[in-house]
Write a protein that holds these residues in place. Structure first.
Motif, mmCIF file in Angstrom:
data_model
loop_
_atom_site.group_PDB
_atom_site.id
_atom_site.type_symbol
_atom_site.label_atom_id
_atom_site.label_comp_id
_atom_site.label_asym_id
_atom_site.label_seq_id
_atom_site.Cartn_x
_atom_site.Cartn_y
_atom_site.Cartn_z
ATOM 1 N N ASP A 108 -5.866 -2.615 2.604
ATOM 2 C CA ASP A 108 -6.293 -1.509 1.977
ATOM 3 C C ASP A 108 -5.313 -1.919 0.385
ATOM 4 O O ASP A 108 -6.452 -1.490 -0.572
ATOM 5 N N GLU A 109 -4.263 -3.190 0.125
ATOM 6 C CA GLU A 109 -3.549 -3.322 -1.055
ATOM 7 C C GLU A 109 -4.750 -3.766 -1.881
ATOM 8 O O GLU A 109 -4.628 -3.339 -3.123
ATOM 9 N N SER B 78 -7.236 -1.505 -2.920
ATOM 10 C CA SER B 78 -7.105 -0.472 -4.228
ATOM 11 C C SER B 78 -6.670 -1.251 -5.469
ATOM 12 O O SER B 78 -6.357 -0.777 -6.786
ATOM 13 N N LEU C 294 -2.520 -3.067 6.325
ATOM 14 C CA LEU C 294 -2.078 -2.738 5.061
ATOM 15 C C LEU C 294 -2.194 -3.512 4.042
ATOM 16 O O LEU C 294 -2.920 -2.717 2.212
ATOM 17 N N ASP C 295 -2.175 -4.621 3.921
ATOM 18 C CA ASP C 295 -2.773 -6.156 3.114
ATOM 19 C C ASP C 295 -3.931 -5.560 2.815
ATOM 20 O O ASP C 295 -4.950 -5.554 1.528
ATOM 21 N N SER D 264 0.736 -1.174 0.049
ATOM 22 C CA SER D 264 -0.203 0.221 -0.371
ATOM 23 C C SER D 264 0.792 0.646 0.299
ATOM 24 O O SER D 264 1.628 1.304 -0.953
ATOM 25 N N GLU D 265 0.898 1.515 0.462
ATOM 26 C CA GLU D 265 1.325 3.459 1.026
ATOM 27 C C GLU D 265 2.785 3.108 2.046
ATOM 28 O O GLU D 265 3.932 4.045 1.291
#
Length: 184
Positions: A178-179, A182, A175-176, A89-90
């Motif tokens: 979010d990724e 996206s 994060l996983d 992610s970011e």
């Protein structure tokens, strides 16, 4: 269970990096991590993640230097794989090459930005957030179990931090999520 999930997520993103052939950097790559079949004259060198060789005593040495114990979930991360780049992610995690991981982590903690904004206030940086800040363990909280919350330090507003994740495990899970959102 948590330990295995952290490893599974890290493996997934490292494999993805290799599968889309972004595992290249200009310059020298440590021998253990470099592609032995690559032409040595090429500027961009191919690297591969490998099993970590990090020991408990090396982690204790780092902890002694920074003056704080690291969270167990982060120790699992350090002891799992060596890599040059890991992006989820970011977040871009601190480089973790086999023979220079301590130097890279130490550099991020002590040499990246003025220490009076970070380590001297109890914030241990371990990853970049996009192109404008650092994720840090907030050692001022959860000192008993060392399962520190993760804060975002924005280099534009150096005297403030923003709560970001409950702990390192929560960071990996979110994060996983979010990724995956996206890319779907």
């Amino acid at each position: 269970m948590k330990e295995q999930l952290i490893k599974t997520k890290i493996d997934f993103y490292l494999k993805k990096w290799v599968d889309i052939e972004l595992n290249k950097l200009p310059g020298q790559i440590e021998t253990e991590m470099s592609d032995p079949n690559q032409n040595k004259q090429e500027e961009w060198r191919i690297w591969f993640p490998i099993d970590s060789k990090v020991t408990a005593s090396e982690i204790e040495e780092i902890e002694g230097r920074i003056g704080h114990k690291l969270p167990n979930d982060y120790k699992t991360f350090l002891k799992h794989k060596h890599f040059y780049e890991l992006h989820i992610s970011e977040v871009s995690f601190c480089r973790h090459p086999v023979n220079a991981w301590r130097a890279k982590l130490t550099e991020m903690i002590f040499d990246g930005y003025p220490t009076e904004y970070l380590i001297e206030k109890g914030y241990i940086p371990f990853a970049d957030w996009s192109d404008w800040g650092l994720l840090c363990f907030d050692t001022n909280r959860n000192q008993a179990d060392k399962n520190y919350p993760i804060v975002l330090w924005d280099h534009e507003i150096a005297d403030e931090v923003q709560d970001q994740y409950i702990d390192f495990y929560d960071l990996i899970i979110k994060l996983d999520e979010d990724e995956r959102k996206s890319t779907s």
